[in-house]
Design a protein around this motif. Structure first.
Motif, PDB file in Angstrom:
ATOM      1  N   ALA A   1       0.817  -1.215   0.000  1.00 30.77           N
ATOM      2  CA  ALA A   1       0.000   0.000   0.000  1.00 30.77           C
ATOM      3  C   ALA A   1       0.854   1.269   0.000  1.00 30.77           C
ATOM      4  N   ILE A   2       2.022   1.221   0.654  1.00 34.66           N
ATOM      5  CA  ILE A   2       2.828   2.447   0.695  1.00 34.66           C
ATOM      6  C   ILE A   2       3.767   2.564  -0.500  1.00 34.66           C
TER       7      ILE A   2
ATOM      8  N   GLY B   1       5.124   3.148  -3.973  1.00 32.21           N
ATOM      9  CA  GLY B   1       4.599   3.829  -5.154  1.00 32.21           C
ATOM     10  C   GLY B   1       5.722   4.356  -6.014  1.00 32.21           C
TER      11      GLY B   1
ATOM     12  N   CYS C   1       9.546  10.845  -1.066  1.00 30.38           N
ATOM     13  CA  CYS C   1       8.978   9.624  -0.485  1.00 30.38           C
ATOM     14  C   CYS C   1       9.988   8.574  -0.024  1.00 30.38           C
TER      15      CYS C   1
ATOM     16  N   SER D   1       7.551  10.269   3.749  1.00 28.16           N
ATOM     17  CA  SER D   1       6.421  10.582   2.885  1.00 28.16           C
ATOM     18  C   SER D   1       5.175  10.809   3.720  1.00 28.16           C
TER      19      SER D   1
ATOM     20  N   PHE E   1       2.242  10.910   2.786  1.00 25.59           N
ATOM     21  CA  PHE E   1       1.145  10.046   2.362  1.00 25.59           C
ATOM     22  C   PHE E   1       1.053   8.773   3.194  1.00 25.59           C
ATOM     23  N   HIS E   2       2.212   8.321   3.685  1.00 29.17           N
ATOM     24  CA  HIS E   2       2.182   7.085   4.467  1.00 29.17           C
ATOM     25  C   HIS E   2       1.340   7.245   5.727  1.00 29.17           C
TER      26      HIS E   2
ATOM     27  N   LEU F   1      -1.450   8.530   5.867  1.00 25.51           N
ATOM     28  CA  LEU F   1      -2.832   8.196   5.514  1.00 25.51           C
ATOM     29  C   LEU F   1      -3.015   6.681   5.429  1.00 25.51           C
ATOM     30  N   ILE F   2      -1.975   5.998   4.933  1.00 29.28           N
ATOM     31  CA  ILE F   2      -2.043   4.536   4.833  1.00 29.28           C
ATOM     32  C   ILE F   2      -1.944   3.917   6.226  1.00 29.28           C
TER      33      ILE F   2
ATOM     34  N   SER G   1      -2.890   5.053   8.894  1.00 27.83           N
ATOM     35  CA  SER G   1      -4.118   5.236   9.675  1.00 27.83           C
ATOM     36  C   SER G   1      -5.311   4.811   8.827  1.00 27.83           C
ATOM     37  N   GLY G   2      -5.065   3.893   7.902  1.00 28.80           N
ATOM     38  CA  GLY G   2      -6.138   3.411   7.019  1.00 28.80           C
ATOM     39  C   GLY G   2      -6.543   2.000   7.375  1.00 28.80           C
TER      40      GLY G   2
ATOM     41  N   ASN H   1       4.086  17.038  -0.116  1.00 28.24           N
ATOM     42  CA  ASN H   1       4.199  15.738   0.539  1.00 28.24           C
ATOM     43  C   ASN H   1       4.957  15.854   1.861  1.00 28.24           C
TER      44      ASN H   1
ATOM     45  N   GLY I   1     -11.769   5.548   6.496  1.00 25.52           N
ATOM     46  CA  GLY I   1     -10.326   5.748   6.431  1.00 25.52           C
ATOM     47  C   GLY I   1      -9.622   4.911   5.391  1.00 25.52           C
TER      48      GLY I   1
ATOM     49  N   CYS J   1       2.096   7.525  -3.039  1.00 20.65           N
ATOM     50  CA  CYS J   1       3.159   7.840  -3.998  1.00 20.65           C
ATOM     51  C   CYS J   1       4.358   6.970  -3.716  1.00 20.65           C
TER      52      CYS J   1
END
Lengths: 686, 70
Positions: free
Chosen positions: A94-95, A97, A334, A338, A340-341, A343-344, A346-347, A549, B64, B70
């Protein structure tokens, strides 16, 4: 620790130090990539064994007896206690990319050393810490998302600001990633044919797994992989036949419109038909290629052709402009840390943790592997001839469009290269030219092709490996683009829905079409501007993406710091304070330089002024050719500057709220954070 | 010998489960066992229905779930 263990860890440390010394101190002769790999692995091992465990046991106080959300809410679907290694794979997939692949390639213009240092240090002290801490916090809060946690711990205003920030970052991310694909496929019939084939292949897979053999992921993926291979091989025939190649030889503008249209369609169609099968294919391909690349580097042990440090650390490099500080850190993005991680982390991952004590392996360890992917990308970019590297990544405005002129310019920079080398490499990989193929992906593809063909197939298969690498990058970037467009669409529906509640209905076709249209228009606009940007869009968009980011990472780490203070663990909070401050300093400096620097090559506003003044005087400045292009450049500069201001506002507001919360937490003698207690209720008095 | 093949099967099983979860499909047997143990009175989705439900859920931006990194 037993004496054997002590001895072992001492050996790892010494080996790492020696390898690192070779990497850092060798000058004037090529360094073998194996030293880089050994140094990185030793640093990761030591960091994981000592620093990560310190964070887990001392700073966060991980409690193995605490019930996790997976156990508390076990439903066999979203909340499932999952084996840690299985979950590690899920989290890493998921992380992982395109960021850690592209960033290091661009950073290689400074030589391999500055980028490598930040990839290692940044991951150990910032990226991994962020991923691990956010995962831990979310696990303690029933698997809540980053936005929810910021709202709960720092108030609704900070939460809203962070959410708007995420939506803006999403727009820039999708635009820049799509731009990387466009840059890789312009004038490349072989590349575009293969990538275009992934759409019908995905449709076949989607129909197969929906109607013929429902849910057989293995079978559908095998079918997809075989078809993909055939498309890759047939692409060579297409590129060699002028009649066929004509259909797939697209300009940048055409490609941008195709990708924008594709993003819209993928967001509107049911997921099982196009999005999901492509996602499966790209996920497996991604993991497979990363593994293959790691194995090949170990087998081949190539030498790094790029010097450790190039003359461009003075900020005059052709690939991107700006000095080492802060722009190296913005460019790597990244692979080191990153946002964005967060969000992952805590997803979905916190909802599947069997035990809190596994957050360290998955959060910290997952990011270490991501950092290693960035190291491999750095190796890929630096094993190729430096002259080829600069020929591929410098804009045509600097090196011209023919090999003779390009070779002359680049040789004058101190990277001796002959025109023959440049034409030969283009011939080897089956492309008309490799000049000015910016964006990172083609450079990495050449590096990967030279590594992979060195192990499998030799020079004869160089073209196939190159296009395989392009396909691999384009496939998972486009999967991010269509999945991200859907996310953006839901975000827009949610935000607009706050004003017009009917717009929240995700099942409505009108909402679907309007929401998708808005989402695509937002990133498509930046993509198109990037493509027609006479200055080369990567130069403009990548720093904006990097800033956004890293700012999100700053926001996430601010939350982590605030919670540590609220937990009354402030004496240990330096673990998150140090990376937070570093990220704030880096991103704010970069953001302000992008606005206020006097150099038009760095600052949007200075650039707008130069072109605006010329426009007022009735002059047309290169690379613009018409008055219209001139005014478009000025307008773009102002919009990019506006976006930059928004990012700065987001991070400053969240940081200010963070300071207020820290002060409040300090003045209260009790623990004020809101966690789930053993009984499954939210505890705390705030 | 049997111990080796047993361990090998365990590894293969783990790889398959990891690959499935990577694309958002958790273990079906675990789901069935959970439903049987905790909700014996309620219907259990067939594998096909389970797969569709999970596929849909992976791309629904709620609770969530966040896709596209990325």
């Amino acid at each position: 620790m037993t004496w054997q263990a002590k001895l072992g860890w001492t050996a790892v440390t010494v080996l790492g130090a020696v390898a690192f010394g070779v990497v850092a101190l060798t000058r004037g002769e090529p360094v073998n990539a194996a030293w880089l790999v050994v140094a990185a692995l030793c640093i990761y091992l030591v960091a994981y064994r000592f620093y990560a465990l310190y964070i887990a046991n001392t700073v966060l106080g991980v409690d193995a007896r605490r019930v996790t959300p997976a156990v508390r809410h076990n439903d066999g679907l979203d909340y499932v206690p999952t084996n840690r290694y299985v979950l590690f794979g899920h989290h890493f997939a998921a992380i992982a990319g395109a960021g850690p692949l592209v960033g290091p390639v661009l950073a290689a213009q400074l030589g391999y050393l500055p980028g490598t240092l930040w990839i290692l240090v940044g991951a150990v002290f910032a990226g991994c810490v962020q991923d691990f801490t956010v995962l831990f916090l979310s696990t303690r809060r029933d698997g809540r998302s980053l936005g929810d946690m910021i709202r709960a711990e720092m108030g609704p205003v900070a939460g809203l600001v962070a959410l708007i920030g995420v939506a803006l970052i999403m727009v820039i991310l999708l635009a820049v990633l799509a731009l990387v694909v466009v840059k890789a496929l312009v004038g490349s019939p072989w590349g575009f044919f293969t990538v275009a084939c992934t759409v019908p292949i995905a449709l076949i897979m989607g129909l197969y797994s929906r109607f013929i053999r429902p849910g057989r992921i293995g079978e559908m993926s095998a079918i997809g992989a075989v078809l993909l291979l055939l498309a890759l091989l047939y692409g060579k025939t297409v590129s060699e036949s002028p009649a066929l190649a004509w259909y797939f030889d697209l300009s940048g503008e055409q490609l941008a419109l195709v990708i924008i249209g594709y993003g819209f369609v993928a967001s509107v169609l049911p997921v099982w038909l196009l999005l999901a099968p492509r996602d499966y294919l790209s996920t497996f391909l991604k993991i497979g290629v990363i593994t293959l690349l790691a194995i090949s580097i170990v087998i081949l042990r190539p030498e790094l052709q790029m010097p450790a440090v190039t003359r461009f650390i003075d900020g005059t490099g052709p690939v991107w402009s700006g000095s080492l500080f802060p722009f190296l850190f913005i460019t790597i993005a990244c692979g080191a840390v990153s946002g964005f991680h967060s969000l992952i982390a805590s997803g979905t991952t916190p909802k599947m943790l069997e035990n809190e004590n596994q957050a360290c392996l998955i959060g910290y360890g997952g990011m270490l592997v991501e950092s290693f992917v960035a190291i491999m990308a750095m190796i890929g970019a630096t094993v190729i001839h430096p002259g080829v590297y600069f020929a591929m990544n410098s804009p045509a405005g600097l090196i011209g469009t023919d090999a003779v002129h390009a070779a002359q310019v680049i040789s004058n920079w101190g990277f001796l290269v002959t025109p023959d080398t440049l034409t030969q490499i283009a011939h080897d990989v089956g492309e008309a030219t490799v000049l000015s193929r910016a964006g990172g992906a083609p450079t990495l593809a050449v590096g990967m092709a030279s590594i992979l063909s060195g192990v499998f197939g030799g020079n004869a298969l160089m073209g196939i490996w190159y296009h395989f690498a392009i396909l691999f990058e384009a496939l998972f970037i486009l999967t991010t683009v269509d999945a991200g467009t859907r996310v953006l669409r839901f975000m827009i529906q949610d935000m607009v829905g706050a004003v017009i509640p009917a717009f929240r209905q995700t099942e409505s076709w009108t909402n679907n079409l309007v929401g998708s249209g808005l989402a695509v228009a937002a990133w498509g606009w930046f993509l198109y501007q990037g493509v027609i940007d006479p200055l080369g869009g990567i130069n403009t968009l990548w720093p904006l993406f990097g800033i956004s980011n890293q700012m999100l990472a700053g926001v996430a780490l601010t939350l982590c710091t605030v919670v540590l203070f609220k937990m009354k663990r402030q004496r240990l909070a330096w673990v998150t304070i140090v990376p937070t401050l570093w990220l704030l300093v880096c991103t704010l400096t970069a953001g302000l330089e992008k606005l206020l620097s006097a150099k038009p090559s760095i600052s949007f506003l200075a650039h707008a002024q130069v072109f605006g003044d010329a426009l007022a005087a009735g002059k047309v400045l290169a690379p613009a050719r018409t008055v219209e292009q001139m005014s478009r450049i000025v307008l773009n500069d102002y919009i990019d500057a506006g976006l930059c201001v928004l990012f700065i506002v987001v991070v400053v507001v969240v940081a200010a709220y963070g300071l207020v919360d820290i002060k409040r937490a300090l003045s209260n003698p009790r623990v004020t954070t809101v966690e789930m207690d053993a009984a499954g209720a939210m505890a705390g008095d705030d | 010998m049997t111990e080796v093949s047993g361990r090998l099967r365990l590894v293969c099983d783990g790889v398959v489960r990891t690959a499935r979860l990577m694309v958002g499909v958790p273990d079906y047997q675990t789901y069935v066992a959970h439903r049987q143990a905790n909700h014996p009175d309620q219907a259990i989705m067939s594998y096909e229905a389970f797969f569709r439900e999970r596929q849909q859920a992976r791309y629904a931006f709620t609770k969530g779930r966040f896709r596209g990194c990325c």
